[in-house]
Scaffold this motif. Structure first.
Motif, short mmCIF file in Angstrom:
data_model
loop_
_atom_site.label_atom_id
_atom_site.label_comp_id
_atom_site.label_asym_id
_atom_site.label_seq_id
_atom_site.Cartn_x
_atom_site.Cartn_y
_atom_site.Cartn_z
N ASP A 26 0.83 -1.20 0.00
CA ASP A 26 0.00 0.00 0.00
C ASP A 26 0.87 1.26 0.00
OD1 ASP A 26 -2.23 -1.65 0.10
OD2 ASP A 26 -2.34 -1.59 2.29
N ILE A 27 1.97 1.22 0.75
CA ILE A 27 2.88 2.37 0.78
C ILE A 27 3.49 2.59 -0.60
CG2 ILE A 27 5.06 3.21 1.72
CD1 ILE A 27 4.33 1.85 4.36
N ARG A 28 3.92 1.49 -1.24
CA ARG A 28 4.52 1.62 -2.57
C ARG A 28 3.55 2.27 -3.55
NH1 ARG A 28 5.18 -3.55 -3.97
NH2 ARG A 28 3.26 -3.52 -5.20
N ILE A 38 10.48 4.24 0.32
CA ILE A 38 10.69 2.82 0.63
C ILE A 38 12.16 2.51 0.44
CG2 ILE A 38 10.36 0.46 -0.22
CD1 ILE A 38 7.47 1.09 -0.74
N LEU A 39 12.77 1.86 1.42
CA LEU A 39 14.11 1.30 1.31
C LEU A 39 13.97 -0.21 1.43
CD1 LEU A 39 16.07 3.69 3.72
CD2 LEU A 39 15.85 3.87 1.25
N ALA A 40 14.59 -0.95 0.52
CA ALA A 40 14.37 -2.39 0.47
C ALA A 40 15.66 -3.12 0.17
CB ALA A 40 13.32 -2.73 -0.58
N ARG A 51 17.52 -9.09 4.33
CA ARG A 51 16.32 -8.83 3.54
C ARG A 51 15.30 -8.11 4.40
NH1 ARG A 51 14.27 -14.01 0.50
NH2 ARG A 51 12.94 -12.40 -0.40
N TRP A 52 15.35 -6.80 4.35
CA TRP A 52 14.43 -5.98 5.11
C TRP A 52 13.83 -4.92 4.20
CZ3 TRP A 52 15.92 -1.10 4.29
CH2 TRP A 52 17.27 -0.87 4.02
N ASP A 53 12.70 -4.38 4.59
CA ASP A 53 12.08 -3.24 3.92
C ASP A 53 11.67 -2.24 4.99
OD1 ASP A 53 12.32 -4.52 1.48
OD2 ASP A 53 10.29 -5.34 1.54
N ILE A 54 11.83 -0.96 4.69
CA ILE A 54 11.34 0.12 5.53
C ILE A 54 10.58 1.08 4.63
CG2 ILE A 54 11.94 2.05 7.05
CD1 ILE A 54 14.48 0.59 7.79
N GLY A 55 9.39 1.49 5.05
CA GLY A 55 8.63 2.41 4.22
C GLY A 55 7.74 3.32 5.03
N PHE A 56 7.47 4.49 4.45
CA PHE A 56 6.55 5.43 5.09
C PHE A 56 6.01 6.39 4.04
CE2 PHE A 56 10.71 7.47 5.35
CZ PHE A 56 10.45 8.77 4.90
N VAL A 57 4.88 6.99 4.36
CA VAL A 57 4.32 8.09 3.58
C VAL A 57 3.96 9.21 4.55
CG1 VAL A 57 3.44 6.73 1.65
CG2 VAL A 57 2.02 7.04 3.68
N THR A 183 6.80 1.66 8.63
CA THR A 183 6.60 0.21 8.67
C THR A 183 7.90 -0.49 8.35
OG1 THR A 183 4.28 0.43 8.02
CG2 THR A 183 5.31 -1.72 7.68
N VAL A 184 8.25 -1.48 9.15
CA VAL A 184 9.48 -2.26 8.96
C VAL A 184 9.08 -3.70 8.72
CG1 VAL A 184 11.66 -2.99 9.99
CG2 VAL A 184 10.74 -0.70 10.50
N VAL A 185 9.57 -4.28 7.62
CA VAL A 185 9.23 -5.65 7.24
C VAL A 185 10.49 -6.50 7.26
CG1 VAL A 185 8.32 -7.14 5.42
CG2 VAL A 185 7.30 -4.88 5.80
N ASP A 186 10.45 -7.59 8.00
CA ASP A 186 11.52 -8.59 7.98
C ASP A 186 11.11 -9.65 6.96
OD1 ASP A 186 13.20 -10.78 8.42
OD2 ASP A 186 13.45 -10.28 10.53
#
Length: 544
Positions: A26-28, A38-40, A51-57, A183-186
């Protein structure tokens, strides 16, 4: 989970709750219309890549830099609270003069110290935009995800080194966001969490103010916009010929001037990013809506610089060859690459410059090569890399480590200062985010207290408003490999569905343009087996 933290004068309460990895989708999608990042990472390697993702709006505050002029803007009412704290902090910084001050905008100038006599080891402490960032970071309390996220432009180096001042204009060389929620995704574990921050200062709290949408819609080029470039055919080749006497005199060992291409883009930035990360899994990927119809889209194999505590590390890349059609041919290509005297010498040169950069800010005797000519496999190419580490001296911080490495030899040349002077004299277009960082970048996150990881994309796909430039570069003698398409002229090509893209760097192995290569279909899911004992990182995600 809620934890209060207190900075110099700013109090922040951090709240953590469970989230879903789907939230990042959704952020993308939202980044086509709203400010954010988004940083991925699509690669696992213990101790180096995760393998992590960080994103925000909808960030609450933005920092824009144009040379020695810096502006802080509260993007929503919540942003007025940290802005007030930053205003108080900056008013006490020597050489920083506030020139415009409202409740939502703080604009100031930084006194130029470029002509001051400063010891070599202290040049990263010349008064510059980094002086401002250092003061702002000191106001933020310690938290692993609280910090500034965004991009650092190539021209920032002009504030530190003896180089001509930039031409000026509206192009930014610094664009950073302060988010109030991310949001931080592992990706390895398949879980996610959201971190929310409540800022309090002088009796005001962002918790009492509803969040707002920070719009930054993507506006495609007008219909009929034609591709363009800043060099006519043959002009870049003439620049190569003009550089040769500098090599003969010994002024240059390598130089990497660029030429810029412009092209309209029919696809949206989020679609391009999704395509790029699917077909070009890499340790460092980013999608940034920086506002002002400026987007940065990247996927890079190279760590620019990472600082954790006082530990500094870099992974210079030099030496590239195309992947084989199977594991046996991969092994043959690796053998060819490792036996190449030219590629060995070039990586040695890059690492020598890198070690010299570290020596200015690291403890004597602490700089060492932790890994030499290690192999990294990606979807279409094989790289050789070195792993260089050092220990920061007590009086320096992560910003010093970042500044001393600006910018990589592979996008400037060697000796680095002489190469950057040649670039300043002969390039026709500003580099803007190309060859800069964010991560540095450089692209990425900037935090004083938590893990400082300003890794930067060595080359990046980027799209901006109509008329923006897309540099391509290359001025080093190279042997032709695979489907190399006249790299000396900076030829680039790409195909992304209905998107017409000209990208940052032509790959030596296949002629495509991206960080390493714009992989054209060998697939991220492990199309073939790999030779055992030769792999350090495989961007296709092949199991060990």
């Amino acid at each position: 989970m809620s934890s209060p933290y207190a900075g110099g004068v700013l109090t922040v309460t951090a709240q953590r709750c469970a989230a879903s990895p789907i939230d990042l989708d959704d952020i993308r999608a939202a980044l086509d219309e709203r400010a954010g990042i988004i940083l991925a990472s699509g690669v696992d390697y213990p101790g180096r890549y995760t393998r992590w993702d960080i994103g925000f709006v909808d960030p609450i505050l933005r920092i824009d830099g144009r040379g020695f002029e810096v502006e802080l803007t509260a993007l929503q009412v919540q942003g007025e609270i940290p802005l007030a704290a930053f205003r108080a902090a900056l008013s006490a910084v020597e050489g920083v003069t506030i020139v415009d001050d409202t409740s939502r905008v703080l604009r100031f100038s930084v006194a130029n110290e470029k002509d001051a006599a400063i010891p070599e080891e202290q040049r990263t402490r010349r008064r510059s935009s980094f002086t401002v960032l250092r003061s702002l970071l000191a106001e933020l309390p310690p938290h692993p995800y609280l910090g500034f996220y965004g991009a650092f432009g190539y021209d920032l180096v002009r504030q530190i080194e003896a180089l001509p001042d930039p031409d000026g204009g509206e192009q930014r060389d610094l664009a950073l966001y302060l988010p109030a929620s991310l949001t931080v995704v592992d990706r390895a574990r398949g879980d996610a969490e959201r971190h929310d921050f409540v800022f309090e200062y002088q009796g005001r709290s962002t918790g009492d103010i509803p969040a707002e949408t920070v719009r930054g819609p993507y506006r495609p080029a007008p219909e009929g916009t034609a591709p363009s470039r800043d060099h006519e055919p043959g002009e870049y080749a003439e620049l190569v010929r003009r550089a040769k006497p500098s090599f003969a005199r010994g002024d240059l060992f390598e130089v990497v001037p660029g030429q810029s291409f412009r092209a309209p883009l029919a696809a949206t930035p989020s679609v391009v990013f999704e395509h790029l990360t699917l077909h070009n899994p890499a340790p460092y990927a980013a999608l940034m809506n920086l506002g002002l119809n400026e987007f940065v889209i990247s996927a890079s194999p190279e760590m620019f610089v990472r600082v954790q505590g006082r530990h500094v590390e870099t992974v210079p890349i030099s030496g590239t060859i195309a992947r084989g059609k199977d594991a046996l041919e991969d092994a043959d290509r690796i053998r060819e690459l490792l036996n190449s005297e030219k590629d060995r010498s070039e990586l040695t040169m890059c690492t020598d410059v890198d070690r010299n950069d570290k020596s200015r800010v690291c403890e004597p005797g602490s700089v060492r090569i932790a890994g030499r000519r290690q192999i990294e496999l990606y979807s279409k190419v094989i790289h050789t890399v070195d792993h260089v580490t050092g220990t920061l001296r007590e009086e320096f911080d992560g910003l010093d480590a970042f500044a001393t490495h600006m910018w990589a030899v592979t996008v400037t040349g060697a000796p680095k200062i002489w190469a950057m002077r040649f670039i300043a004299e002969h390039e026709r277009s500003p580099r803007s985010w190309y060859a800069g960082g964010a991560r540095c970048t450089s692209l990425g996150r900037l935090s004083e207290h938590g893990p400082h990881d300003p890794d930067r994309d060595r080359a990046r796909r980027r799209r901006r408003s109509p008329g923006r430039r897309h540099p391509a570069h290359g001025l080093r003698p190279r042997r032709r490999r695979a489907r190399d398409r006249n790299e000396s002229l900076g030829t680039t090509r790409s195909d992304c569905g209905d998107a017409s893209i000209h990208c940052a760097r032509p790959c030596r192995a296949c002629g495509w343009a991206c960080a390493g290569c714009a992989f054209d279909g060998r697939g991220p899911a492990g199309a073939h087996a790999r030779p055992r004992g030769l792999l350090l990182a495989d961007a296709r995600g092949v199991p060990a």
